[in-house]
Design a protein around this motif. Sequence first.
Motif, PDB file in Angstrom:
ATOM      1  N   SER A   1       2.409   2.646   6.188  1.00 24.83           N
ATOM      2  CA  SER A   1       3.567   2.876   6.901  1.00 24.83           C
ATOM      3  C   SER A   1       4.502   1.714   6.920  1.00 24.83           C
ATOM      4  O   SER A   1       4.115   0.620   7.039  1.00 24.83           O
TER       5      SER A   1
ATOM      6  N   ASN B   1       0.838  -1.188   0.125  1.00 31.48           N
ATOM      7  CA  ASN B   1       0.018  -0.133   0.063  1.00 31.48           C
ATOM      8  C   ASN B   1       0.711   1.124  -0.004  1.00 31.48           C
ATOM      9  O   ASN B   1       1.445   1.455   1.124  1.00 31.48           O
ATOM     10  N   PRO B   2       0.857   1.896  -1.210  1.00 23.91           N
ATOM     11  CA  PRO B   2       1.869   2.845  -1.188  1.00 23.91           C
ATOM     12  C   PRO B   2       1.793   4.127  -0.110  1.00 23.91           C
ATOM     13  O   PRO B   2       2.648   4.818   0.285  1.00 23.91           O
ATOM     14  N   TRP B   3       0.446   4.323   0.465  1.00 27.13           N
ATOM     15  CA  TRP B   3       0.378   5.385   1.506  1.00 27.13           C
ATOM     16  C   TRP B   3       0.358   4.529   2.942  1.00 27.13           C
ATOM     17  O   TRP B   3      -0.104   5.299   3.955  1.00 27.13           O
TER      18      TRP B   3
ATOM     19  N   GLN C   1       4.620   2.679  -8.698  1.00 25.98           N
ATOM     20  CA  GLN C   1       4.404   3.133  -7.382  1.00 25.98           C
ATOM     21  C   GLN C   1       4.552   2.033  -6.480  1.00 25.98           C
ATOM     22  O   GLN C   1       4.339   2.018  -5.222  1.00 25.98           O
TER      23      GLN C   1
END
Length: 570
Positions: A334, A330-332, A477
């Motif tokens: 943590s 998940n690029p967003w 990404q």
Amino acid sequence: MTAATEPDSPSSCRVDAGPWAASVGYQQESASLPRQVEPSSKKNKTSSSRAGGARHSVTLALVICIFVASYSLLDIDDLLLRVQTSLGHIPSPTAQTQQLGATISASEALATAQCQGGMQRNSSTYREGPDNQQLADEDDDSAACVGRRIYIYKLPPQFNQKLIENCENQQGWARMCYDLSNQGLGVPFDVPESDPLAHLLVPTSAWYKTNQFSLELLFHERLKRYPCLTENPDRATMSYIPFYSALDLTPKLFEASVAVRDQLSERLVGWLQSNSHWEKSRGNKHVMVLGRIVWDYVRPEKASQPGSWGNALVSLPEFWNVTKISIERNPWGSEQMAVPYPTSFHPSSDAEMVAWQSTIRTAQRDKLVVFVGSPRHNKVPGTELRYELVRQCSSTNPSENNNTTSQVSAGNQNSRCTMVLCNVVKCARNPQAPIRAFLESIFCLQPPGDSATRKSLFDCLLAGAIPVLFDNMTAAQQYQWHLPRDTASYAITIDPTQVVAGELDVANKLLEVPKEVIATMQATIIDMLPRLIYKKPGPKLFEQSLTSSKDAFDHTIDRLLQKFDAHETV
């Protein structure tokens, strides 16, 4: 990892004397003091009692060792639950996992203290590694290992090895035992000599039917052979948690009970919380490899609806600081990073890698573009693109195109697009079929499927074909440590909305790509290929791990060590 035994150490199981041992006649002689010789007048009187004491000590040592060995084989967590249930007390999940971790740690400490015996040695000796190689002394401050030491947690086997041994009892992963064989590489290729492909897949010993979810095993096996391991976690730049999460989760994905899906992850939390190194670090500079896409592990911790997907491993607050390595991130999210999917090619030397690069450089590509995958129904939301691509590729009457100057070895118009439908061919069991198709094609279509990323992307690159992308989440990404920042240097990107709307014919669009651009992209793919594949674990790699060309594993470890050494964030 085996331990070197000192020459003067006994090889049998040994226990230390204590007050309880003295009460049953156990006597232990000190190695540092001379044994007193009894007077001859007392010798006969004490001989029988000494013999009896010796027999008692041997019997006691054997009983303790058998008890410890048996105790370590028990399913401790189930035993705890049964005892607690019988007493009418079931603790909260958090307390339960902490209690379980303490119990496992205590049993491990007891086993080590009672039965390690002759394998105990001081920290200045070498540790014997896999394939009878000697790992560097943890006190060795040679330049090669400064800032590169890695500590591997010694998890109880229920978190890794037992999952492999239980492969025959798992229902959610077809051919699981086959896929886990050969240290996670799977079974070797079985291409007959009469097949022309057999003469291209050289050497055949480097080709395996590797499952796309085998990343955890591949990383663990390579880390076991890493030349800068340390058993002192305080000296480590990075700590690795060898939990085989995919092997645990895959058979449970469609399990209605979320408690069942979360069970082993919560037990891992309990075990870690009983470990002093973990408690000091709180997960910082720690790494966990997830064999599946990260979306299978991000169910909110409190979401208990039967219809919710996956487990809550990544959502557990205890793992927020841990760096998660997976085949899709998940690029967003943590502390997450994606690494290449495992492919079928696992060379054991640079020479084998160079030979394959030569093969794909000279491949006869008489097809323009190929699609490898399963078709989708156009009424299913999110699958319209794949449906339209399959429709275009299966059309027998492609639209006319007068610009044929850049039709590089594309064949005739009716054969410019080919397909390998994996719902028919069973690509996972027959990976040679996609490889053959990619070797024969200039381009390969890579539309999203169940998620944005695809193993097919790396199979395509492995064969030297140019990927056609429709979503930035498929590559740009995701694999920032392994793929070039400039996507246009190795791939073609097409707007999916035009394709779905019927405004763009993909094959016609690809015919417009100039020859020189194709040649440049192919050269870029061949050059970057070594860092996209995973070499075969073995002694040769152990000896050359700091000097030979670096593969996907090496690049990942380098970036992780840089990140932790500089206190960076992903």
